[in-house]
Design a protein around this motif. Structure first.
Motif, PDB file in Angstrom:
ATOM      1  N   ARG A  40     -19.401  -8.065 -18.477  1.00 40.82           N
ATOM      2  CA  ARG A  40     -18.591  -7.707 -17.247  1.00 40.82           C
ATOM      3  C   ARG A  40     -16.962  -7.996 -17.688  1.00 40.82           C
ATOM      4  NH1 ARG A  40     -19.622  -8.855 -11.020  1.00 40.82           N
ATOM      5  NH2 ARG A  40     -21.743  -8.300 -11.765  1.00 40.82           N
ATOM      6  N   PHE A  41     -16.267  -7.173 -17.554  1.00 40.63           N
ATOM      7  CA  PHE A  41     -14.761  -7.251 -17.560  1.00 40.63           C
ATOM      8  C   PHE A  41     -14.201  -7.344 -15.978  1.00 40.63           C
ATOM      9  CE2 PHE A  41     -15.637  -5.552 -21.539  1.00 40.63           C
ATOM     10  CZ  PHE A  41     -14.603  -5.785 -22.542  1.00 40.63           C
ATOM     11  N   ILE A  42     -13.194  -8.692 -16.134  1.00 42.89           N
ATOM     12  CA  ILE A  42     -12.817  -8.766 -14.744  1.00 42.89           C
ATOM     13  C   ILE A  42     -11.282  -8.618 -14.986  1.00 42.89           C
ATOM     14  CG2 ILE A  42     -12.322 -10.524 -13.074  1.00 42.89           C
ATOM     15  CD1 ILE A  42     -14.863 -11.860 -13.432  1.00 42.89           C
ATOM     16  N   VAL A  43     -10.773  -7.862 -14.279  1.00 38.70           N
ATOM     17  CA  VAL A  43      -9.164  -7.489 -14.337  1.00 38.70           C
ATOM     18  C   VAL A  43      -8.679  -8.056 -13.243  1.00 38.70           C
ATOM     19  CG1 VAL A  43      -7.806  -5.559 -14.465  1.00 38.70           C
ATOM     20  CG2 VAL A  43     -10.114  -5.097 -15.554  1.00 38.70           C
ATOM     21  N   LEU A  44      -7.800  -8.923 -13.479  1.00 34.40           N
ATOM     22  CA  LEU A  44      -6.848  -9.603 -12.446  1.00 34.40           C
ATOM     23  C   LEU A  44      -5.482  -8.840 -12.239  1.00 34.40           C
ATOM     24  CD1 LEU A  44      -7.000 -13.501 -13.660  1.00 34.40           C
ATOM     25  CD2 LEU A  44      -8.615 -12.064 -12.074  1.00 34.40           C
ATOM     26  N   ASP A  45      -5.149  -8.933 -10.934  1.00 36.36           N
ATOM     27  CA  ASP A  45      -3.954  -8.373 -10.504  1.00 36.36           C
ATOM     28  C   ASP A  45      -2.846  -9.467 -10.711  1.00 36.36           C
ATOM     29  OD1 ASP A  45      -1.487  -7.502  -9.229  1.00 36.36           O
ATOM     30  OD2 ASP A  45      -2.646  -6.690  -7.351  1.00 36.36           O
ATOM     31  N   ALA A  46      -2.249  -9.727 -11.824  1.00 36.56           N
ATOM     32  CA  ALA A  46      -1.314 -10.648 -12.014  1.00 36.56           C
ATOM     33  C   ALA A  46       0.129 -10.720 -11.171  1.00 36.56           C
ATOM     34  CB  ALA A  46      -0.698 -10.849 -13.471  1.00 36.56           C
ATOM     35  N   TYR A  47       0.101  -9.497 -10.433  1.00 39.25           N
ATOM     36  CA  TYR A  47       1.210  -9.246  -9.582  1.00 39.25           C
ATOM     37  C   TYR A  47       0.996  -9.437  -8.051  1.00 39.25           C
ATOM     38  CZ  TYR A  47       4.366  -9.040 -13.704  1.00 39.25           C
ATOM     39  OH  TYR A  47       4.986  -9.236 -14.812  1.00 39.25           O
ATOM     40  N   ASP A  48      -0.121  -9.873  -7.719  1.00 42.02           N
ATOM     41  CA  ASP A  48      -0.444  -9.933  -6.414  1.00 42.02           C
ATOM     42  C   ASP A  48       0.316 -10.734  -5.472  1.00 42.02           C
ATOM     43  OD1 ASP A  48      -2.392  -9.626  -4.275  1.00 42.02           O
ATOM     44  OD2 ASP A  48      -4.039 -11.286  -5.018  1.00 42.02           O
ATOM     45  N   ILE A  49       1.031 -11.836  -6.184  1.00 35.29           N
ATOM     46  CA  ILE A  49       2.022 -12.376  -5.198  1.00 35.29           C
ATOM     47  C   ILE A  49       3.271 -11.947  -6.140  1.00 35.29           C
ATOM     48  CG2 ILE A  49       2.953 -14.652  -4.724  1.00 35.29           C
ATOM     49  CD1 ILE A  49       0.030 -15.598  -4.422  1.00 35.29           C
ATOM     50  N   SER A  50       4.306 -11.232  -5.896  1.00 36.21           N
ATOM     51  CA  SER A  50       5.438 -10.927  -6.348  1.00 36.21           C
ATOM     52  C   SER A  50       6.280 -10.304  -5.716  1.00 36.21           C
ATOM     53  CB  SER A  50       4.907  -9.750  -7.386  1.00 36.21           C
ATOM     54  OG  SER A  50       5.978  -9.356  -8.403  1.00 36.21           O
ATOM     55  N   LEU A  51       7.557 -10.480  -6.351  1.00 36.36           N
ATOM     56  CA  LEU A  51       8.663  -9.386  -5.580  1.00 36.36           C
ATOM     57  C   LEU A  51       8.459  -8.138  -5.990  1.00 36.36           C
ATOM     58  CD1 LEU A  51      11.838 -11.857  -5.921  1.00 36.36           C
ATOM     59  CD2 LEU A  51      10.165 -11.592  -4.025  1.00 36.36           C
ATOM     60  N   LEU A  52       7.573  -7.815  -6.876  1.00 39.81           N
ATOM     61  CA  LEU A  52       7.742  -6.329  -7.331  1.00 39.81           C
ATOM     62  C   LEU A  52       6.335  -5.820  -6.855  1.00 39.81           C
ATOM     63  CD1 LEU A  52       8.054  -7.244 -11.329  1.00 39.81           C
ATOM     64  CD2 LEU A  52       9.793  -6.455  -9.562  1.00 39.81           C
ATOM     65  N   GLY A  53       6.704  -4.462  -6.219  1.00 37.35           N
ATOM     66  CA  GLY A  53       5.360  -3.497  -6.082  1.00 37.35           C
ATOM     67  C   GLY A  53       5.436  -3.774  -4.514  1.00 37.35           C
ATOM     68  N   TRP A  54       5.663  -4.721  -3.637  1.00 37.58           N
ATOM     69  CA  TRP A  54       5.248  -4.839  -2.333  1.00 37.58           C
ATOM     70  C   TRP A  54       6.604  -4.506  -1.615  1.00 37.58           C
ATOM     71  CZ3 TRP A  54       0.426  -5.026  -1.464  1.00 37.58           C
ATOM     72  CH2 TRP A  54      -0.353  -5.669  -2.464  1.00 37.58           C
ATOM     73  N   PRO A  55       6.443  -3.956  -0.232  1.00 33.43           N
ATOM     74  CA  PRO A  55       7.671  -3.808   0.435  1.00 33.43           C
ATOM     75  C   PRO A  55       8.105  -5.302   0.918  1.00 33.43           C
ATOM     76  CG  PRO A  55       5.766  -2.510   1.200  1.00 33.43           C
ATOM     77  CD  PRO A  55       5.439  -3.238   0.321  1.00 33.43           C
ATOM     78  N   GLU A  56       9.631  -5.303   1.169  1.00 32.21           N
ATOM     79  CA  GLU A  56      10.053  -6.631   1.292  1.00 32.21           C
ATOM     80  C   GLU A  56       9.389  -7.271   2.432  1.00 32.21           C
ATOM     81  OE1 GLU A  56      14.309  -6.190   1.298  1.00 32.21           O
ATOM     82  OE2 GLU A  56      14.530  -5.291  -0.539  1.00 32.21           O
ATOM     83  N   ASP A  57       8.959  -6.773   3.480  1.00 35.95           N
ATOM     84  CA  ASP A  57       8.501  -7.500   4.512  1.00 35.95           C
ATOM     85  C   ASP A  57       6.929  -7.723   4.470  1.00 35.95           C
ATOM     86  OD1 ASP A  57       7.745  -4.727   4.670  1.00 35.95           O
ATOM     87  OD2 ASP A  57       8.195  -4.618   6.977  1.00 35.95           O
TER      88      ASP A  57
END
Length: 293
Positions: A40-57
């Motif tokens: 099994r390969f488990i792919v993490l989202d290393a930018y789950d908590i980040s200033l990148l990729g999410w709306p500012e709010d």
């Protein structure tokens, strides 16, 4: 999997749609897949908590903002100036894994163990100090390591971000690899590789500037894979008996130690004996049916 350079240019939603990356119920880009029933390969989202990729709010953006304000006093949050050691990881081009994703990771490991699967973890940001410059580490790498090091099913982690080769084995015998980037490869050179899974080890075969290495599996991982291959053999007859694999190409006169199925084989003559053994196991794995989910 998503990285900072991806998120500089496109939104998280757009990237996941274009790259066919599964989206978790909370909007994160973490998922798992099984290219073979034993793995099994488990792919993490290393930018789950980040200033990148999410709306500012977005809550994850606001959480990242609070973390950076707490640990990085610089006006330019991309700068680790003044930060010492692993504290230099708290920069804007980094990120972290949410509590929700950590719980999902625990569940994935539990499910993999129930299915007799070994695990390889993938993350854009490196997870182990010493494999990369401190500024490149996942913000909450220790929380992830605490989970991974609680199970002998984790064979390796594979990361990127630094654009350079990196490799260390931790005290729990997990192999931590950091892969180079073609972005900084000189013209006419290459930087890629592939992974082969064998009876008692995982082999990274690198091309040109990409490193090559053999990752010895622990006895528990070897046994887990053998049990799964045994079930496949018994259910559809598409594989030879795994117990026979240990004997194929293992002539003690050729410098290869013959061992039982639960013992890691140390190769004395890498060029002659190991090549025969790895080829034999590759043939067996190739004859197995492969499923993905």
């Amino acid at each position: 999997m998503l990285g900072n350079h991806c998120l500089y240019n496109l939104s998280r939603q757009r990237l996941c749609e274009r790259l066919n990356i599964p989206t978790a119920p909370d909007g994160g880009s973490y998922y798992s897949f099984s290219p073979h029933p034993a793995w099994r390969f488990i792919v993490l989202d290393a930018y789950d908590i980040s200033l990148l990729g999410w709306p500012e709010d977005h809550p994850r953006h606001l959480e990242a903002e609070a973390i950076l304000n707490k640990y990085n006093p610089n006006k330019d949050k991309n700068s680790p100036e003044g930060l010492v050691g692993v504290a230099r990881r708290f920069v804007k081009f980094g990120g972290g894994v949410s509590i929700v994703q950590l719980e999902w990771l625990k569940q994935q490991i539990t499910e993999a163990l129930s299915a007799d699967q070994n695990i390889i973890i993938c993350s854009h940001l490196p997870l182990y100090p010493g494999t990369c410059p401190p500024a490149c580490l996942l913000w909450n790498y220790q929380e992830v390591l605490d989970i991974l090091q609680s199970s002998d099913a984790i064979v390796a982690t594979i990361a990127g971000h630094t654009h350079q080769n990196g490799y260390l084995v931790d005290d729990h015998n997990i192999h931590h690899l950091v892969m180079p980037a073609v972005l900084e490869t000189p013209p006419g050179r290459d930087a890629y590789g592939w992974v082969e899974v064998h009876q008692d080890r995982v082999v990274l075969i690198g091309v040109d500037t990409c490193m090559s290495c053999e990752l010895k599996m622990q006895p528990g991982a070897v046994q887990r894979q053998q049990r799964t291959l045994q079930r496949i053999a018994e259910s559809n007859g598409s594989c030879r008996q795994p117990a026979a694999v240990a004997a194929v190409g293992m002539n003690p006169t050729q410098g290869v130690a013959v061992a039982g199925p639960d013992i890691i084989v140390d190769v004395a003559d890498e060029q002659q004996g190991a090549n025969k053994r790895l080829t034999a196991v590759s043939s067996q794995l190739a004859s197995c049916s492969v499923t993905a989910k």
